[in-house]
Design a protein around this motif. Structure first.
Motif, PDB file in Angstrom:
ATOM      1  N   ARG A 290       0.823  -1.209   0.000  1.00 11.59           N
ATOM      2  CA  ARG A 290       0.000   0.000   0.000  1.00 11.59           C
ATOM      3  C   ARG A 290       0.859   1.263   0.000  1.00 11.59           C
ATOM      4  NH1 ARG A 290      -3.506  -3.280   3.477  1.00 11.59           N
ATOM      5  NH2 ARG A 290      -2.366  -2.546   5.313  1.00 11.59           N
TER       6      ARG A 290
ATOM      7  N   ILE B   4       2.211   2.040  -3.423  1.00  7.60           N
ATOM      8  CA  ILE B   4       1.201   2.683  -4.280  1.00  7.60           C
ATOM      9  C   ILE B   4       1.039   4.148  -3.902  1.00  7.60           C
ATOM     10  CG2 ILE B   4      -1.272   2.750  -4.802  1.00  7.60           C
ATOM     11  CD1 ILE B   4      -1.201  -0.357  -4.522  1.00  7.60           C
ATOM     12  N   MET B   5       0.878   4.419  -2.619  1.00  7.14           N
ATOM     13  CA  MET B   5       0.584   5.786  -2.183  1.00  7.14           C
ATOM     14  C   MET B   5       1.793   6.713  -2.303  1.00  7.14           C
ATOM     15  SD  MET B   5      -2.156   5.241   0.956  1.00  7.14           S
ATOM     16  CE  MET B   5      -1.204   4.062   1.894  1.00  7.14           C
TER      17      MET B   5
ATOM     18  N   ASP C 151       3.681   6.683  -4.961  1.00  9.04           N
ATOM     19  CA  ASP C 151       3.781   7.013  -6.387  1.00  9.04           C
ATOM     20  C   ASP C 151       3.146   8.384  -6.618  1.00  9.04           C
ATOM     21  OD1 ASP C 151       3.253   7.234  -9.190  1.00  9.04           O
ATOM     22  OD2 ASP C 151       3.463   5.060  -9.370  1.00  9.04           O
TER      23      ASP C 151
ATOM     24  N   TRP D  58      -0.360   8.638  -7.866  1.00 12.02           N
ATOM     25  CA  TRP D  58      -1.517   8.189  -7.085  1.00 12.02           C
ATOM     26  C   TRP D  58      -2.457   9.366  -6.792  1.00 12.02           C
ATOM     27  CZ3 TRP D  58      -2.724   8.533  -1.529  1.00 12.02           C
ATOM     28  CH2 TRP D  58      -3.857   7.769  -1.202  1.00 12.02           C
TER      29      TRP D  58
ATOM     30  N   GLY E 283      -5.403   9.168  -4.678  1.00 15.35           N
ATOM     31  CA  GLY E 283      -6.421   8.268  -5.219  1.00 15.35           C
ATOM     32  C   GLY E 283      -7.198   8.836  -6.383  1.00 15.35           C
TER      33      GLY E 283
ATOM     34  N   TYR F 222      -6.644   9.597  -9.564  1.00 14.59           N
ATOM     35  CA  TYR F 222      -5.852   9.496 -10.789  1.00 14.59           C
ATOM     36  C   TYR F 222      -6.686   9.075 -11.996  1.00 14.59           C
ATOM     37  CZ  TYR F 222      -6.014   4.654  -9.171  1.00 14.59           C
ATOM     38  OH  TYR F 222      -6.437   3.436  -8.708  1.00 14.59           O
TER      39      TYR F 222
ATOM     40  N   THR G 110      -1.760   6.792 -14.228  1.00 13.28           N
ATOM     41  CA  THR G 110      -2.043   5.916 -13.094  1.00 13.28           C
ATOM     42  C   THR G 110      -0.763   5.625 -12.312  1.00 13.28           C
ATOM     43  OG1 THR G 110      -1.721   3.916 -14.414  1.00 13.28           O
ATOM     44  CG2 THR G 110      -3.946   4.849 -14.353  1.00 13.28           C
ATOM     45  N   PRO G 111      -0.897   5.251 -11.050  1.00  5.11           N
ATOM     46  CA  PRO G 111       0.289   4.934 -10.233  1.00  5.11           C
ATOM     47  C   PRO G 111       0.835   3.544 -10.558  1.00  5.11           C
ATOM     48  CG  PRO G 111      -1.686   4.662  -8.926  1.00  5.11           C
ATOM     49  CD  PRO G 111      -2.133   5.203 -10.259  1.00  5.11           C
TER      50      PRO G 111
ATOM     51  N   LEU H  85       2.088   0.400  -8.088  1.00  4.71           N
ATOM     52  CA  LEU H  85       1.313  -0.844  -8.116  1.00  4.71           C
ATOM     53  C   LEU H  85       2.191  -2.014  -8.543  1.00  4.71           C
ATOM     54  CD1 LEU H  85      -1.377  -2.324  -7.843  1.00  4.71           C
ATOM     55  CD2 LEU H  85      -1.917  -1.640 -10.194  1.00  4.71           C
TER      56      LEU H  85
ATOM     57  N   ALA I 171      -5.180   0.293  -8.857  1.00  2.80           N
ATOM     58  CA  ALA I 171      -4.377   0.500  -7.645  1.00  2.80           C
ATOM     59  C   ALA I 171      -5.250   0.741  -6.416  1.00  2.80           C
ATOM     60  CB  ALA I 171      -3.418   1.674  -7.854  1.00  2.80           C
ATOM     61  N   ASN I 172      -6.310   1.528  -6.554  1.00  2.42           N
ATOM     62  CA  ASN I 172      -7.173   1.777  -5.400  1.00  2.42           C
ATOM     63  C   ASN I 172      -7.882   0.503  -4.950  1.00  2.42           C
ATOM     64  OD1 ASN I 172      -6.529   4.478  -5.100  1.00  2.42           O
ATOM     65  ND2 ASN I 172      -8.301   5.218  -6.265  1.00  2.42           N
TER      66      ASN I 172
END
Length: 372
Positions: free
Chosen positions: A193, A196-197, A199, A202, A205, A207, A212-213, A217, A275-276
Motif C-alpha cells: 500500500r 502505491i501511495m 507514487d 496516485w 487516489g 488518478y 495511473t500509479p 502498483l 491500484a485503489n
C-alpha cells in the motif's frame, strides 16, 4: 434489483437497488455485481457451487480473461470433467465488492458526483463481500449452496459465509487460507500500500482519467508475489542464474533471472488491476478475524454448525502455513463440526492451489461428490 446483462456465462451484471449497510456502518446506495455462471441450476436448486476468488482474481474463473486473453484463473479446478463441473454443478463466481472487473469499487462512478468514488469509497470487509454474494445468490434463485469453494482470500470468504450464514451452505472447501490475518501478512500488505501511495501519480487516489500509479502498483505486486512463492521453488526455477548475460553488469538493470521475472509480474499486473482496488481489498483482508466477534474464541464462530468442511494446506506455503489451517480444524473439532483436513506436499508455496495439482483435484472432487 435490476439485471443489466443476462448473457449466460459471460460478463453478467446485477445492480442491487436496495442500500447496502456495510460493517463500518456506512451505506452504499447502489451496488453493482459482475459475475459469471457455468452449468444450470437443477429443478430443486440444490446443485449450486459458489467459487470465491483471491486478492487479484475476478469472476473469470474458467473463461478467457477479457483483458489478458489468458485462460480462467482456476480452469484447472473448474470445468468439464474437473472437480467443480458444469455438467453437475451450477457454478457462480463474482468479482468481489471493491474489485475492478465490474463490481462496485473505488473506480466506480459515484451517483452523487458523477465522478469515480476513488478514496471516497467506503472501507469494506470480507463480511461485506459475502453479503453482496448472498444478494447475488438470492437473485439467481439459490437458497442453499451445495458448496462454497475458495483459496487464499477466497477461503476467507468461504469461512465467513459458512460461519455467519450456515443455513445458506451445506459444504465448504477452504484451501491455503486462514481465519485471521497475521501481523506478518498485514506487514507485507502495508509495504504494498505504501508503494502505491508513494507514487506521485496516485494523487490521493484521484488518478482516474490521468496517469495511473503504475510504478507503485508494480512494486506492490512484486512484493506480494514473493510471498506467493517459496524459496525452494524460486531456487529451482531461477537460482542465481543471470538474465541474458554472461557476467555481472555492475549496474541496476535486471542482472538475475529472478529480478526479470518479478519485474514482468509487476508490469503485467498493472494492465489488469486498479491500484485503489488493491488498497481496499488488502485492507479488507487485514481486517479479517473470524474469532474477533466471539471474544477471540474461534470455535464459537462455528458453534452448532451443520456445514461440512474440508481444509487443505501446502507444505511450502509460508504465507498461510499449515498451522493456520490446523487452528481452524481444531476450532471445528471443538464445535463438533464435520471436518476433514489434508496437508499436500508441494514446492510451489502459496500459489500451489492455482497450479496443476492432481492431489488437490482428487481431494476436492472426492469431498464434493460425498456431499451430493
Amino acid at each position: 434489483m435490476t439485471v443489466h446483462d443476462t448473457r449466460h456465462g459471460l460478463d453478467r451484471r446485477v445492480t442491487l437497488t436496495a442500500p447496502l449497510t456495510l460493517a463500518s456502518g456506512q451505506m452504499l446506495d447502489r451496488v453493482e455485481i459482475a459475475y459469471e455462471t457455468y452449468g444450470s441450476l437443477n429443478t430443486d436448486a440444490s446443485n449450486a457451487v459458489l467459487v470465491c476468488h483471491a486478492l487479484t482474481g475476478d469472476q473469470h474463473v474458467a473463461s478467457v480473461h477479457p483483458r489478458t486473453g489468458k485462460p480462467g484463473w482456476w480452469s484447472r479446478m473448474v470445468g468439464v470433467g474437473k472437480p467443480v463441473d458444469p455438467a453437475r454443478h451450477f457454478i457462480v463466481c463474482a468479482n468481489v465488492l471493491g474489485g475492478c472487473m465490474g463490481s462496485s469499487g473505488p473506480g466506480s462512478v459515484d451517483p452523487a458526483t458523477g465522478k469515480p468514488f476513488a478514496m471516497a469509497f467506503p472501507v469494506i470487509t470480507v463480511a461485506d463481500m459475502v453479503a453482496v454474494q448472498l444478494a447475488l445468490l438470492d437473485h439467481l434463485g439459490v437458497g442453499v449452496l451445495a458448496a462454497v469453494v475458495g483459496g487464499s482470500m477466497g477461503g476467507m470468504q468461504a469461512l465467513q459465509l459458512a460461519a455467519a450464514h450456515p443455513e445458506r451452505v451445506r459444504s465448504a472447501v477452504i484451501i491455503a487460507s486462514a481465519a485471521r490475518h497475521s501481523a506478518q501478512n498485514i506487514a507485507f500488505h502495508e509495504v504494498g500500500r505504501q508503494a502505491i501511495m508513494a507514487d506521485p501519480n496516485w494523487a490521493q487516489g484521484n488518478y482516474y482519467g490521468g496517469p495511473t500509479p503504475s510504478a507503485g502498483l508494480a512494486v506492490a505486486r512484486m512484493a506480494a508475489h514473493i510471498t506467493y512463492l517459496s524459496e525452494a521453488g524460486l531456487t529451482e526455477k531461477f537460482g542465481r542464474r543471470l538474465q541474458d548475460r554472461e557476467a555481472l553488469g555492475f549496474g541496476f538493470d535486471a542482472d538475475f533471472q529472478v529480478e526479470s521475472y518479478l519485474r514482468h509480474q509487476g508490469l503485467s499486473f498493472v494492465d489488469r488491476f486498479d491500484a485503489n482496488s488493491y488498497l481496499y481489498i488488502t485492507r479488507a483482508m487485514d481486517y479479517f478475524d473470524l474469532a474477533a466477534p466471539h471474544d477471540g474464541r474461534l470455535a464459537d464462530a462455528f458453534k452448532g454448525t451443520p456445514v461440512r468442511f474440508a481444509l487443505v494446506s501446502f507444505t511450502s506455503d509460508w504465507l498461510y502455513p499449515t498451522p493456520e489451517s490446523r487452528r481452524i480444524v481444531k476450532a471445528l473439532n471443538a464445535a463438533g463440526a464435520e471436518v476433514s483436513f489434508v496437508e499436500l506436499e508441494s514446492p510451489h508455496g502459496h500459489d500451489a492451489f492455482l497450479l496443476e495439482s492432481p492431489e488437490l483435484n482428487r481431494v476436492v472432487d472426492g469431498f464434493l461428490r460425498a456431499g451430493e
